[in-house]
Design a protein around this motif. Structure first.
Motif, PDB file in Angstrom:
ATOM      1  N   SER A 150       0.813  -1.213   0.000  1.00  0.00           N
ATOM      2  CA  SER A 150       0.000   0.000   0.000  1.00  0.00           C
ATOM      3  C   SER A 150       0.849   1.267   0.000  1.00  0.00           C
ATOM      4  O   SER A 150       1.887   1.353   0.668  1.00  0.00           O
ATOM      5  CB  SER A 150      -0.925   0.004   1.223  1.00  0.00           C
ATOM      6  N   ASN A 157      -0.830   4.095   0.803  1.00  0.00           N
ATOM      7  CA  ASN A 157      -1.827   4.985   1.390  1.00  0.00           C
ATOM      8  C   ASN A 157      -1.257   5.995   2.382  1.00  0.00           C
ATOM      9  O   ASN A 157      -1.915   6.989   2.688  1.00  0.00           O
ATOM     10  CB  ASN A 157      -2.945   4.180   2.054  1.00  0.00           C
ATOM     11  N   LYS A 213      -6.257   8.569  -1.119  1.00  0.00           N
ATOM     12  CA  LYS A 213      -6.054   7.130  -1.079  1.00  0.00           C
ATOM     13  C   LYS A 213      -5.628   6.572  -2.436  1.00  0.00           C
ATOM     14  O   LYS A 213      -5.763   7.220  -3.471  1.00  0.00           O
ATOM     15  CB  LYS A 213      -7.339   6.436  -0.634  1.00  0.00           C
ATOM     16  N   LYS A 233      -5.718   2.914  -4.939  1.00  0.00           N
ATOM     17  CA  LYS A 233      -6.390   1.637  -5.196  1.00  0.00           C
ATOM     18  C   LYS A 233      -5.446   0.794  -6.040  1.00  0.00           C
ATOM     19  O   LYS A 233      -5.515   0.798  -7.272  1.00  0.00           O
ATOM     20  CB  LYS A 233      -7.726   1.857  -5.904  1.00  0.00           C
ATOM     21  N   ARG A 269      -6.471  -1.553  -8.959  1.00  0.00           N
ATOM     22  CA  ARG A 269      -6.897  -0.872 -10.181  1.00  0.00           C
ATOM     23  C   ARG A 269      -5.780  -0.008 -10.765  1.00  0.00           C
ATOM     24  O   ARG A 269      -5.936   0.573 -11.827  1.00  0.00           O
ATOM     25  CB  ARG A 269      -8.125  -0.006  -9.903  1.00  0.00           C
TER      26      ARG A 269
END
Length: 206
Positions: free
Chosen positions: A123, A125, A145, A147, A150
């Motif tokens: 991640s 994030n 954030k 994803k 995707r």
């Protein structure tokens, strides 16, 4: 992650970075934790302005008219509590739920991830709250954030940035800014962190 918008000590960060945190601070200089005073902005539930006694040279803001699909953006910060950055190509504006369950979706910019720090896996994030920069090291928006499945990164719009970041004490000194490319964005990001224009957010709970 947070970034400087005023040399007098004002920093933009995402509210999620300090949610439920009793004593938030900025990590300035390795082991130096500087406690912050938080200012909340009406109608901007997902962002806060952090205030310290002194600050770093503020980052310039990009002209919204120069923001076009296909342009490259750069996101420096502290993913997974270590230095790192990502880059992406702008897809365009969309809407994204970034806050609580029943809050309305926020207009944001969507980016297709085009690279990130080699030794950072998983991640990204914790880039949350940092700046999304154009090639002239000007802030386009506030990083939100990611994803990863995707291959998407998200940032706030320039309009949201202006609402939270254009403070009365903000002045920009128009010093030289380094140009960012896909080859050097790690080096330039290191300079922004070293000069504390991009800073790490921390929390003490007790």
């Amino acid at each position: 992650t947070a970034f400087s918008v005023s040399k007098s000590g004002e920093w933009v960060l995402a509210r999620e970075s300090i949610r439920n945190c009793r004593y938030p601070f900025l990590n300035l200089g390795g082991h130096l934790g500087v406690r912050i005073r938080v200012q909340y902005k009406r109608s901007l539930d997902n962002y806060v302005l952090a205030v310290t006694e002194s600050g770093a040279r503020p980052l310039p803001f990009a002209d919204p008219k120069t923001i076009k699909p296909g342009m490259r953006g750069f996101m420096p910060g502290f993913p997974q509590d270590q230095v790192g950055e990502a880059t992406g190509r702008l897809i365009g504006e969309t809407r994204l739920k970034t806050g609580k369950r029943f809050e309305a979706a926020e207009p944001v910019l969507a980016w297709a991830e085009a690279g990130h720090t080699e030794d950072v896996s998983g991640s990204l994030n914790k880039l949350l709250g940092g700046p999304t920069l154009n090639a002239q090291s000007q802030v386009i928006g506030i990083t939100l954030k990611t994803k990863p499945r995707r291959g998407r990164l998200y940032s706030s719009t320039p309009a949201t940035l202006a609402k939270i970041g254009n403070t009365p004490s903000r002045t920009y000194d128009f010093e030289h800014e380094d140009l960012l490319t896909r080859r050097n964005y790690g080096i330039v990001s290191d300079t922004l962190r070293r000069d504390y224009r991009v800073a790490q957010v921390g929390c003490i709970q007790s």
